[in-house]
Enzyme design. Structure first.
Site, PDB file in Angstrom:
ATOM      1  N   GLY A 186     -20.286 -58.934  13.408  1.00 45.73           N
ATOM      2  CA  GLY A 186     -21.056 -57.874  13.178  1.00 45.73           C
ATOM      3  C   GLY A 186     -22.482 -58.237  14.250  1.00 45.73           C
ATOM      4  CD  GLU A 189     -27.155 -55.301  20.359  1.00 50.78           C
ATOM      5  OE1 GLU A 189     -27.327 -54.312  20.313  1.00 50.78           O
ATOM      6  OE2 GLU A 189     -27.432 -56.425  19.558  1.00 50.78           O
ATOM      7  CE  LYS A 204     -32.985 -59.434  19.635  1.00 48.20           C
ATOM      8  NZ  LYS A 204     -31.639 -60.075  19.327  1.00 48.20           N
TER       9      LYS A 204
HETATM   10  N1  HSE Z   1     -26.691 -58.663  19.033  1.00 44.41           N
HETATM   11  C1  HSE Z   1     -28.024 -59.487  18.741  1.00 44.41           C
HETATM   12  C2  HSE Z   1     -27.796 -60.835  18.776  1.00 44.41           C
HETATM   13  C3  HSE Z   1     -28.069 -58.683  17.187  1.00 44.41           C
HETATM   14  O1  HSE Z   1     -26.450 -61.274  18.702  1.00 44.41           O
HETATM   15  O2  HSE Z   1     -28.851 -61.428  18.313  1.00 44.41           O
HETATM   16  C4  HSE Z   1     -29.451 -58.742  16.866  1.00 44.41           C
HETATM   17  O3  HSE Z   1     -30.358 -58.368  17.589  1.00 44.41           O
END
Ligand code: HSE
Length: 324
Positions: A186, A189, A204
């Site tokens: 999980g 994305e 980010k």
């Molecule tokens: N896909 C993102 C990650 C989820 O792997 O960091 C958290 O923002």
């Protein structure tokens, strides 16, 4: 005091947030005096509505049910993707409902629009979980570190790619197998291209730059290279030089302005970022007064992200309680 909340989306993060608010309701009440009640959840996927995590009666498929409910003071957007998430957040803010979101895509793309909508209605907007999962980096920049001039930020801000690089290097997994495992856990994305091509990390970084320097630089405006070109041999070669390859999001204030990039970098073992493994994230903030601050923790996953979202909800509920 009881505060009513609506959740938009009940996937990994939605369920993690619900778990944090319900499993820790006693802890939250004893520390803050607040009773946080989720009264509506917007979700249509039967896998979520029938999961048994939240009572069936809380679910609706109609956002107007939430917008028109004057008792709901906080809307928590966790649907992911840009639309309709973005419009839903703007609508909530315009009607004076405060918004919490871990949605880095939307915050990075519509940073100014969202803040303006919040300012105009007096509602609050928080997105701690959008960067670094459970790590309180946004709050650190806007709170305890606010008196500093920030000189540089360097971070591992994508859990999926850090997990893949760690598993390829330490366990000899192929890129494909490591990605599959990150998806099963999980972390990744819905479209993992966003992770592996550095798009998620760039979103980010845009948010970190906006918090650190009050300057908006869109994620498309700086150099971005993902990890798809990093081979097991590259990782091995780096190891022989006592280095680790990490996907680094970096922004530095220079005489010419902010220089930012997302790209794989070879880090010496004594860098604190070199020791960050699996889905963990790490962020090194260089400050003119505080010196170097290093924050690390779980950057993805149900409960860590739910913890940060719940923290934002509680912060807003406290403001509502104190009337400030
Ligand atoms: N896909 C993102 C990650 C989820 O792997 O960091 C958290 O923002």
């Amino acid at each position: 005091m009881s505060v009513k909340i609506a959740l938009l989306g009940f996937g990994t993060v939605g369920q993690g947030t619900y778990r944090a608010l319900t499993l820790n309701a006693g802890v939250i009440k004893s520390k803050t005096g607040l009773e946080l009640k989720v009264t509506k959840i917007l979700e249509k996927n039967p896998a979520a509505t029938e999961s048994g995590v939240a009572p069936r009666k809380l679910f609706t498929q109609n956002y107007d049910d939430i917008l028109s409910d004057n008792d709901i003071q906080i809307v928590v957007e966790m649907m992911g993707g840009v639309e309709p998430a973005s419009s839903f957040m703007l609508q909530a803010l315009k009607t004076g409902k405060s918004v919490v979101t871990p949605n880095k895509d939307v915050v990075a793309k519509n940073f100014q629009k969202l803040h303006l909508a919040a300012k105009n209605s007096g509602a609050l907007l928080k997105y701690e979980a959008a960067v670094g999962g459970a790590i309180p980096v946004i709050n650190s920049l806007s709170g305890p570190l606010i008196a500093n001039s920030i000189t540089k930020i360097q971070g591992i801000v994508n859990g999926t790619t850090n997990y893949i690089l760690t598993k390829m290097e330490e366990d000899g997994l192929s890129y494909e197998e490591a990605l599959k495992r990150a998806q099963a856990k999980g972390f990744a994305e819905a479209d993992p291209t966003s992770d592996v091509e550095g798009i998620d990390a760039a979103n980010k970084l845009t948010i970190l730059i906006a918090e650190a320097w009050k300057t908006y630089i869109p994620p498309t405006a700086f150099k971005r290279v993902g990890i798809t070109g990093v081979s097991k041999q590259d990782l091995k070669n780096a190891k022989e030089k006592a280095c680790k390859i990490k996907l680094i999001a970096s922004a530095e204030m220079t005489k010419e302005g902010i220089v930012a990039s997302v790209q794989p970098q070879e880090l010496p073992m004594d860098s604190p970022l070199a020791g960050i493994k699996n889905e963990f994230n790490g962020i090194l903030i260089s400050c003119n007064m505080a010196g170097d601050i290093f924050l690390s923790g779980k950057g993805a996953g149900m409960d860590p992200t739910g913890s940060a979202v719940a923290g934002d909800i509680i912060e807003i509920a406290r403001h509502l309680k104190n009337g400030i």
